[in-house]
Design a protein around this motif. Sequence first.
Motif, PDB file in Angstrom:
ATOM      1  N   LEU A   1      46.745 -28.398  68.288  1.00  0.00           N
ATOM      2  CA  LEU A   1      46.742 -28.935  69.653  1.00  0.00           C
ATOM      3  C   LEU A   1      46.373 -27.856  70.673  1.00  0.00           C
ATOM      4  O   LEU A   1      45.575 -28.092  71.583  1.00  0.00           O
ATOM      5  CB  LEU A   1      48.123 -29.496  70.009  1.00  0.00           C
TER       6      LEU A   1
ATOM      7  N   PHE B   1      38.913 -27.220  75.024  1.00  0.00           N
ATOM      8  CA  PHE B   1      38.651 -28.229  76.053  1.00  0.00           C
ATOM      9  C   PHE B   1      38.463 -27.557  77.415  1.00  0.00           C
ATOM     10  O   PHE B   1      37.623 -27.960  78.217  1.00  0.00           O
ATOM     11  CB  PHE B   1      39.821 -29.214  76.119  1.00  0.00           C
ATOM     12  N   LEU B   2      39.230 -26.496  77.658  1.00  0.00           N
ATOM     13  CA  LEU B   2      39.123 -25.774  78.925  1.00  0.00           C
ATOM     14  C   LEU B   2      37.910 -24.844  78.940  1.00  0.00           C
ATOM     15  O   LEU B   2      37.660 -24.160  79.920  1.00  0.00           O
ATOM     16  CB  LEU B   2      40.391 -24.958  79.179  1.00  0.00           C
TER      17      LEU B   2
ATOM     18  N   LEU C   1      35.190 -32.968  73.379  1.00  0.00           N
ATOM     19  CA  LEU C   1      35.801 -33.804  74.418  1.00  0.00           C
ATOM     20  C   LEU C   1      35.396 -33.313  75.803  1.00  0.00           C
ATOM     21  O   LEU C   1      35.085 -34.106  76.692  1.00  0.00           O
ATOM     22  CB  LEU C   1      37.331 -33.781  74.293  1.00  0.00           C
TER      23      LEU C   1
ATOM     24  N   ARG D   1      32.994 -35.522  78.528  1.00  0.00           N
ATOM     25  CA  ARG D   1      33.652 -36.060  79.730  1.00  0.00           C
ATOM     26  C   ARG D   1      32.697 -36.675  80.733  1.00  0.00           C
ATOM     27  O   ARG D   1      32.991 -37.693  81.344  1.00  0.00           O
ATOM     28  CB  ARG D   1      34.419 -34.940  80.431  1.00  0.00           C
TER      29      ARG D   1
ATOM     30  N   GLY E   1      38.946 -37.220  69.806  1.00  0.00           N
ATOM     31  CA  GLY E   1      40.383 -37.240  70.093  1.00  0.00           C
ATOM     32  C   GLY E   1      41.169 -37.819  68.934  1.00  0.00           C
ATOM     33  O   GLY E   1      42.206 -37.284  68.535  1.00  0.00           O
TER      34      GLY E   1
ATOM     35  N   ILE F   1      41.655 -35.291  66.252  1.00  0.00           N
ATOM     36  CA  ILE F   1      42.742 -34.346  66.532  1.00  0.00           C
ATOM     37  C   ILE F   1      44.086 -35.007  66.224  1.00  0.00           C
ATOM     38  O   ILE F   1      44.937 -34.436  65.535  1.00  0.00           O
ATOM     39  CB  ILE F   1      42.728 -33.889  68.013  1.00  0.00           C
ATOM     40  N   VAL F   2      44.260 -36.254  66.712  1.00  0.00           N
ATOM     41  CA  VAL F   2      45.519 -36.962  66.486  1.00  0.00           C
ATOM     42  C   VAL F   2      45.796 -37.069  64.984  1.00  0.00           C
ATOM     43  O   VAL F   2      46.918 -36.817  64.534  1.00  0.00           O
ATOM     44  CB  VAL F   2      45.492 -38.370  67.115  1.00  0.00           C
TER      45      VAL F   2
ATOM     46  N   PRO G   1      46.895 -34.905  71.881  1.00  0.00           N
ATOM     47  CA  PRO G   1      46.632 -33.881  72.894  1.00  0.00           C
ATOM     48  C   PRO G   1      46.735 -34.541  74.268  1.00  0.00           C
ATOM     49  O   PRO G   1      46.149 -35.602  74.460  1.00  0.00           O
ATOM     50  CB  PRO G   1      45.197 -33.430  72.627  1.00  0.00           C
TER      51      PRO G   1
ATOM     52  N   PHE H   1      45.451 -33.893  77.100  1.00  0.00           N
ATOM     53  CA  PHE H   1      44.194 -34.055  77.851  1.00  0.00           C
ATOM     54  C   PHE H   1      43.396 -35.249  77.336  1.00  0.00           C
ATOM     55  O   PHE H   1      42.727 -35.941  78.096  1.00  0.00           O
ATOM     56  CB  PHE H   1      43.347 -32.786  77.812  1.00  0.00           C
ATOM     57  N   TRP H   2      43.514 -35.528  76.041  1.00  0.00           N
ATOM     58  CA  TRP H   2      42.807 -36.693  75.495  1.00  0.00           C
ATOM     59  C   TRP H   2      43.466 -37.981  75.968  1.00  0.00           C
ATOM     60  O   TRP H   2      42.794 -38.934  76.369  1.00  0.00           O
ATOM     61  CB  TRP H   2      42.781 -36.623  73.969  1.00  0.00           C
TER      62      TRP H   2
ATOM     63  N   LEU I   1      46.159 -28.430  81.547  1.00  0.00           N
ATOM     64  CA  LEU I   1      45.204 -29.389  80.992  1.00  0.00           C
ATOM     65  C   LEU I   1      45.164 -30.680  81.796  1.00  0.00           C
ATOM     66  O   LEU I   1      44.095 -31.200  82.107  1.00  0.00           O
ATOM     67  CB  LEU I   1      45.566 -29.681  79.532  1.00  0.00           C
TER      68      LEU I   1
ATOM     69  N   VAL J   1      42.008 -32.485  83.772  1.00  0.00           N
ATOM     70  CA  VAL J   1      41.490 -33.825  83.493  1.00  0.00           C
ATOM     71  C   VAL J   1      41.445 -34.669  84.769  1.00  0.00           C
ATOM     72  O   VAL J   1      40.455 -35.361  85.035  1.00  0.00           O
ATOM     73  CB  VAL J   1      42.358 -34.540  82.428  1.00  0.00           C
TER      74      VAL J   1
END
Lengths: 297, 306
Positions: free
Chosen positions: A229, A236-237, A252, A256, A270, A273-274, B143, B145-146, B248, B252
């Motif tokens: 995570l 993501f950042l 991701l 966006r 996503g 990842i989950v 996550p 952010f997702w 995060l 978003v």
Amino acid sequence: MEETVNVSTQEKKRVSPQLENLKNVWRKLRSNYLAMAGGILIIFFIITSFAGPWIVQNDPLAPNVADRLQGPSAEYWFGTDHHGRDIFARIIHGMSITLYIGFTSVFIGMIFGVFFGVISGYYGKKIDAVIMRVMDVLLAFPGILLALGIVAVLGGSINNVIIAISIFSIPVFARIVRGSTLGVRQLEYIDAVRALGASDTRIIFLHILPNIMSPIIVQATLRIATAVLTAAGLSFLGLGAQPPDPEWGAMLAAGRDYMWEYPHITLFPGLAIVAVVLAFNLFGDGVRDALDPKLKT
Amino acid sequence: MFVYTIRRIIQTIPVMIGVSLVVFLMMHLIPGDPAQIIAGEAAQEEQVEQTRERLGLNEPLPVQYATFVGNAVQGDLGNSIRSGRSVTSLIGDRFWITVELAFYSTLLSIFIGLIAGIISATRRNSFLDMSLMIIALFGLSMPNFWLGLILIQYLALNIGWLPVSGWGTPQQILLPVITLGTAGAAIIARMTRSSMLEVIHQDYIRTARAKGVKERYVVYKHALRNALIPVVTVVGLQFGVLLGGAVLTETVFAINGLGRLVVEAINQRDFPVVQGSVLVLSLLFVLVNFLVDISYRILNKRIELD
């Protein structure tokens, strides 16, 4: 009564208590369907990370402008992204990045954490005070922020993410191991081995570590979930894996801008990842229950 | 209690010193010359020298650290490399937004977590219990952010009145708070459940039942009260995770909080801003943990005997 039974079974079968214990744990784990599901998923993901890239036909990196932003179809199971790359292929190729970061960072964090924790718990006194204060400081950085700070200094890359998450995991292991070591150190058999002239190293490796493995294993499994995570968050950042790497967090972030009209572009990475995090959480929960119900919190 | 509070305050001091030291060293661990970084990459040698002189970067490290802490205590965290504004004022503008976000998210996670946990524990192994715990497991594995992106895609776009960015109005607050609070709710639900199950099997609960105390009363008056004690600790730790997670969530939802400030500053290599924000967020976390410890102590008088 119980002791005599134990002794006689041991003599008959010549089974070590550790092995007996392991069988017991396995029996408990096997009867826990959720944990088994998690375990099977993990094995499946590991196999996919090695074999997947050979099986998946489409190139995860090659742009294909003609096919950009397509929805899921027979050719592109998860659709295509803004460069026309096959999202399914990218997710399969990204699996190895995710697992690589998860396993290595937790492994490194565990080695250092166990080292500091054992030293702290075994020797106590000043060395314990110093190590634990340092761990307190590391734990004082809220959540992902410590990893974020480290990546800010080192620069964004997969290996720097691993370093950051390792450091971020050290205090968690150190604390748990210290506590367990303190508990074991006071037991009589440690005194007995010491009276026999065993060195500190020998005591630590042969008599303390094997007895505190349970909490370490449980923590390591659950920690991989956190690591995955965190790594996805950093990417993501824009501070982790860099484009065009098919890392899920980075996918991701890149998707966006297109998610309004093409929701599939952010849906599938996503979900991936989950799935991975869920598998490790399921398995970790089960291992915890099987190894030591008392640990349940 | 008073002695404990004083002792706890004294314990916090080395942690705060450590945190400030780590944050201070950040600037010096970055590859390259700090003076050059602050003066800007295009700066002439002369300017770099001036910067070095002005900020005391030619002093020995311990002196620099002392200056850093001395200034920080007086509210001076240096100036942004990019905008030239004081870091303190940059943080001041955004600090409360992040605190609000973390606070509301904590409230939401406590509310949902407690209800789900109590339902699960009182109807152990029922279909409802299993479903709730599986949902919690998902909440824990997502996550944030997702989740935020998905909420925007599937809720905000379909429900016209839910804005997809910003902070301030109740509508703007709703989605980010759900995004940030979900994982916490999941953790608190699991914690409440297992903690209550543990308590329910203890002798005094059996005694209460045997005395004919109503089940509802047993659950809420006897069991829950004691089961809550470990939950309090989790809430404190969760607050820290939420402060980190805010980075995060704010990204978003384009919320101008402290978390987004950190990320922007990292991307612009504006290190004084990074240092200042990380320092403030960490000290806030240390403070919250301190308060949680104290309240834990008030809730659980038994610890005092040890």
